[in-house]
Scaffold this motif. Structure first.
Motif, PDB file in Angstrom:
ATOM      1  N   PHE A 101      -0.397   8.023   7.031  1.00 49.81           N
ATOM      2  CA  PHE A 101      -0.024   6.655   7.408  1.00 49.81           C
ATOM      3  C   PHE A 101       1.474   6.649   7.760  1.00 49.81           C
ATOM      4  O   PHE A 101       1.931   7.515   8.490  1.00 49.81           O
ATOM      5  CB  PHE A 101      -0.439   5.675   6.300  1.00 49.81           C
ATOM      6  CG  PHE A 101      -1.941   5.590   6.173  1.00 49.81           C
ATOM      7  CD1 PHE A 101      -2.670   4.683   6.911  1.00 49.81           C
ATOM      8  CD2 PHE A 101      -2.644   6.487   5.360  1.00 49.81           C
ATOM      9  CE1 PHE A 101      -4.060   4.640   6.845  1.00 49.81           C
ATOM     10  CE2 PHE A 101      -4.034   6.452   5.281  1.00 49.81           C
ATOM     11  CZ  PHE A 101      -4.739   5.521   6.027  1.00 49.81           C
ATOM     12  N   GLN A 135       4.916   6.914   3.365  1.00 48.82           N
ATOM     13  CA  GLN A 135       3.693   7.046   2.545  1.00 48.82           C
ATOM     14  C   GLN A 135       3.234   8.510   2.497  1.00 48.82           C
ATOM     15  O   GLN A 135       2.197   8.868   3.068  1.00 48.82           O
ATOM     16  CB  GLN A 135       2.578   6.158   3.121  1.00 48.82           C
ATOM     17  CG  GLN A 135       2.869   4.662   2.988  1.00 48.82           C
ATOM     18  CD  GLN A 135       1.913   3.811   3.808  1.00 48.82           C
ATOM     19  OE1 GLN A 135       1.870   3.930   5.034  1.00 48.82           O
ATOM     20  NE2 GLN A 135       1.153   2.970   3.154  1.00 48.82           N
ATOM     21  N   TYR A 177       0.845  -1.205   0.000  1.00 46.56           N
ATOM     22  CA  TYR A 177       0.000   0.000   0.000  1.00 46.56           C
ATOM     23  C   TYR A 177       0.884   1.261   0.000  1.00 46.56           C
ATOM     24  O   TYR A 177       0.436   2.354   0.332  1.00 46.56           O
ATOM     25  CB  TYR A 177      -0.993  -0.014   1.167  1.00 46.56           C
ATOM     26  CG  TYR A 177      -2.157  -0.953   0.890  1.00 46.56           C
ATOM     27  CD1 TYR A 177      -3.264  -0.516   0.167  1.00 46.56           C
ATOM     28  CD2 TYR A 177      -2.131  -2.278   1.293  1.00 46.56           C
ATOM     29  CE1 TYR A 177      -4.319  -1.368  -0.129  1.00 46.56           C
ATOM     30  CE2 TYR A 177      -3.174  -3.142   1.000  1.00 46.56           C
ATOM     31  CZ  TYR A 177      -4.261  -2.682   0.291  1.00 46.56           C
ATOM     32  OH  TYR A 177      -5.298  -3.531  -0.018  1.00 46.56           O
ATOM     33  N   HIS A 214      -1.821   8.379  -1.133  1.00 44.49           N
ATOM     34  CA  HIS A 214      -0.385   8.568  -0.904  1.00 44.49           C
ATOM     35  C   HIS A 214       0.385   7.692  -1.879  1.00 44.49           C
ATOM     36  O   HIS A 214      -0.145   6.707  -2.383  1.00 44.49           O
ATOM     37  CB  HIS A 214      -0.030   8.182   0.535  1.00 44.49           C
ATOM     38  CG  HIS A 214      -0.687   6.901   0.973  1.00 44.49           C
ATOM     39  ND1 HIS A 214      -1.868   6.875   1.681  1.00 44.49           N
ATOM     40  CD2 HIS A 214      -0.378   5.599   0.761  1.00 44.49           C
ATOM     41  CE1 HIS A 214      -2.237   5.621   1.909  1.00 44.49           C
ATOM     42  NE2 HIS A 214      -1.350   4.829   1.345  1.00 44.49           N
TER      43      HIS A 214
HETATM   44  C1  GLC Z   1      -6.078   0.955   3.755  1.00 48.78           C
HETATM   45  C2  GLC Z   1      -5.560  -0.428   3.499  1.00 48.78           C
HETATM   46  C3  GLC Z   1      -4.515  -0.732   4.525  1.00 48.78           C
HETATM   47  C4  GLC Z   1      -3.379   0.260   4.375  1.00 48.78           C
HETATM   48  C5  GLC Z   1      -3.892   1.682   4.458  1.00 48.78           C
HETATM   49  C6  GLC Z   1      -2.875   2.660   3.952  1.00 48.78           C
HETATM   50  O1  GLC Z   1      -6.747   1.075   4.958  1.00 48.78           O
HETATM   51  O2  GLC Z   1      -6.597  -1.349   3.500  1.00 48.78           O
HETATM   52  O3  GLC Z   1      -4.031  -2.040   4.433  1.00 48.78           O
HETATM   53  O4  GLC Z   1      -2.424   0.060   5.369  1.00 48.78           O
HETATM   54  O5  GLC Z   1      -5.029   1.873   3.661  1.00 48.78           O
HETATM   55  O6  GLC Z   1      -2.756   2.552   2.561  1.00 48.78           O
END
Ligand code: GLC
Length: 571
Positions: A190, A194, A82, A122
């Motif tokens: 996050f 990211q 992600y 991101h």
């Molecule tokens: C969403 C995804 C998760 C990821 C987050 C950041 O919630 O499902 O797995 O960590 O986004 O992209």
């Protein structure tokens, strides 16, 4: 024990009419494949696209309509993919673009639709754009693709706002400028790897639309849109005294004062983005589809993502988060259906995914609901038997509901969470960013058990698995359940076959009887469904049992008795 009698001919309350639209996504059952952990063809212990292609017949036998692939793009894997470094390339760990094309072609040949994951909030900090932004310096067009700001304080030494990362810790990090001086701050809701894109910037919008077209041209049937509620930020950048956790509830301190509306979740401006994406999908033939991962407050806010000119679906996480309680589940189902009916969209149903404790473990905890962010060996352990019994009942509840249902790989074999993973093997950034207070999501991401007697349970030809599988998973393996009447796998297969035959996904839903503390009873067309969440067995008369989530009993008069934590489909 006393039994409760249920009059299935009592008052009925219609809450959802039959569907009128016939697009596939209105009623589809969609299976989430987590590429790292589904099947490994090359033997390195990490799943890959060729592994998935080889195992597609499992999905056909199961009877699903489509699969959704979690990210397989080029990525340093700081958040399991992600964190995307190149949206138009496949990470070598997972294969090549040719492998992605082959997977798509094979899935389509087998009659399966394919959704892929799009991560627009991101990029990875390894993405060329972020590297350019770092090199270019403050005020440059390269920095304007992300959310860079000067810090507060005399020397800009404090972050621009007090925002907290979903994974824990601050949501801003300070960069060192090219001349070695401490510089601007960039936003990352996050992980620090990211950086959030700046959706005020038209260049960002055009780039993501071009990425949509890249994959639509290759034939994908749609996208699951990651963090769909997060893209737009309040440009006045106010402070916000709140941390939205990954899954452990919305507030670190539930007694804290009401923080007021969020400056970055569910801003009205996000909807304009999805109207443009809707138009992009319309350029293509077939019924392409967007599904929002949006954690917004209440069913109406979620349904707003699926207004007629926006996305086709949004995950209904309220259902997943509702405790194992008949009254609350009834209210959640009614609320979800009514809110989506109001905008002409299908409701969706989800019990598990790669971000939450697996349902068969979550439902075996003392407190049910959304659950903690992971379970560790020293935490209270779920009651595995109770959890599985409830998860099977929940599955028959979910698969009888009109709309579209999502299954997470392993759900169809009743797979539990790995609750005793050694801490040194954990990879989830949430584990590290919360100073290990949250165990994180690795326990629901462990490689899939296919064959009980093979090394690595057949996940990989070498037996290698990127996370260890618990020994007791042998009893969940696909080959052990195959052909065994009443096994979880065979129960899912039968449920999916009947769901298709009876067109339950497009059917009407009416509650039978008044709300009860312990029993859910409803009809979908000619099918009647009873779920007993109480302790006492429930007598449901002499109707024909079409399918049950567990063994049933019978009264001396021949009435069917539905035991505790059991669901039954009656004809
Ligand atoms: C969403 C995804 C998760 C990821 C987050 C950041 O919630 O499902 O797995 O960590 O986004 O992209």
């Amino acid at each position: 024990m006393t039994t409760t009698g249920l009059d299935l001919d009592a008052t009925t309350t219609l809450v959802h009419p039959p569907a009128t639209g016939r697009e596939w996504w209105r009623s589809a059952v969609i299976y989430q494949v987590y590429p790292r952990s589904f099947a490994d063809a090359d033997g390195d212990g990490m799943g890959d696209l060729r592994g998935i292609t080889a195992r597609l017949p499992h999905l056909v036998r199961l009877g699903v309509d489509a699969l959704w692939l979690s990210p397989f793009y080029t990525s340093p894997q700081h958040d399991a993919g992600y964190d995307v470094a190149d949206y138009r390339q496949v990470d070598p760990r997972f294969g090549s673009l040719a492998d992605a094309d082959a997977l798509l072609a094979r899935a389509h040949e087998l009659g399966l639709k394919v959704l892929i994951d799009l991560v627009p909030n991101h990029t990875s900090s390894d993405h060329a754009w972020f590297q350019e932004a770092m090199a270019a310096g403050p005020g440059s067009p390269e920095r304007a693709r992300y959310v860079f700001r000067g810090g507060k304080g005399e020397a800009g030494e404090q972050p621009p706002t007090n925002w907290r990362s979903v994974f824990g810790g601050p949501a801003w990090s300070r960069v060192t400028e090219a001349d070695g001086s401490p510089g601007q701050w960039y936003l990352h809701l996050f992980d620090v790897t990211q950086p959030d894109l700046n959706w005020e910037n038209e260049e960002v919008r055009l780039e993501l639309e071009s990425i949509l077209r890249f994959w639509l041209d290759r034939g994908v049937d749609g996208f699951r849109v990651d963090v769909a509620h997060g893209l737009v930020k309040d440009q006045s950048f106010p402070d916000w005294d709140h941390r939205t956790g990954m899954v452990s509830g919305n507030d670190e301190d539930p007694d804290a004062h009401d923080p007021g509306p969020s400056p970055y979740w569910d801003q009205p401006g996000v909807h304009e983005i999805y109207r443009r994406w809707h138009a992009v999908l319309e350029e293509y033939d077939g019924d392409r589809c967007l599904v929002a991962e949006a954690w917004a407050d209440g069913p109406e806010k979620i349904a707003a993502y699926t207004r007629p000119d926006e996305m086709q679906q949004a995950f209904n996480f309220d259902f997943l988060s509702t405790p194992w309680d008949a009254k609350r589940l009834r209210a959640s189902i009614t609320g979800g259906l009514q809110a989506s009916d109001a905008v002409g969209a299908p409701c969706t149903w989800v019990l598990s995914n790669h971000d939450v404790v697996r349902a068969s473990s979550r439902l075996g905890l003392g407190e049910t609901g959304k659950g903690p962010n992971g379970i560790g060996a020293e935490d209270p352990q779920p009651d595995a038997e109770l959890g599985l019994r409830r998860a099977r009942a929940a599955a028959l509840l979910m698969l009888a509901l009109p709309g579209s249902a999502y299954l997470y790989q392993g759900e169809e074999i009743g797979l539990p969470e790995h609750t005793e993973l050694p801490d040194e093997l954990r990879e989830d950034p949430a584990y590290f960013r919360t100073d290990q207070a949250e165990k994180g999501r690795d326990g629901c991401r462990v490689p899939f058990p296919w064959e009980a007697a093979e090394p690595g349970f057949g996940f990989s030809p070498t037996g290698a698995t990127w996370l260890p599988q618990p020994q007791e998973w042998a009893r969940y393996a696909v080959d052990v359940q195959e052909g065994v009447p009443g096994s979880t796998l065979e129960t899912y297969r039968t449920a999916l076959r009947l769901r298709r035959e009876l067109d339950l996904g497009n059917g009407p839903l009416a509650w039978l009887g008044d709300p009860s503390e312990t029993v859910l009873a409803f009809s979908n067309g000619d099918l009647r469904v009873v779920v007993n969440l109480g302790e006492a067995p429930v007598a449901v008369g002499t109707l024909t049992v079409v399918l049950a989530s567990g063994p049933l009993e019978e009264t001396s008069d021949g009435d069917v008795l539905v035991p505790s934590d059991t669901a039954v489909w009656l004809g």
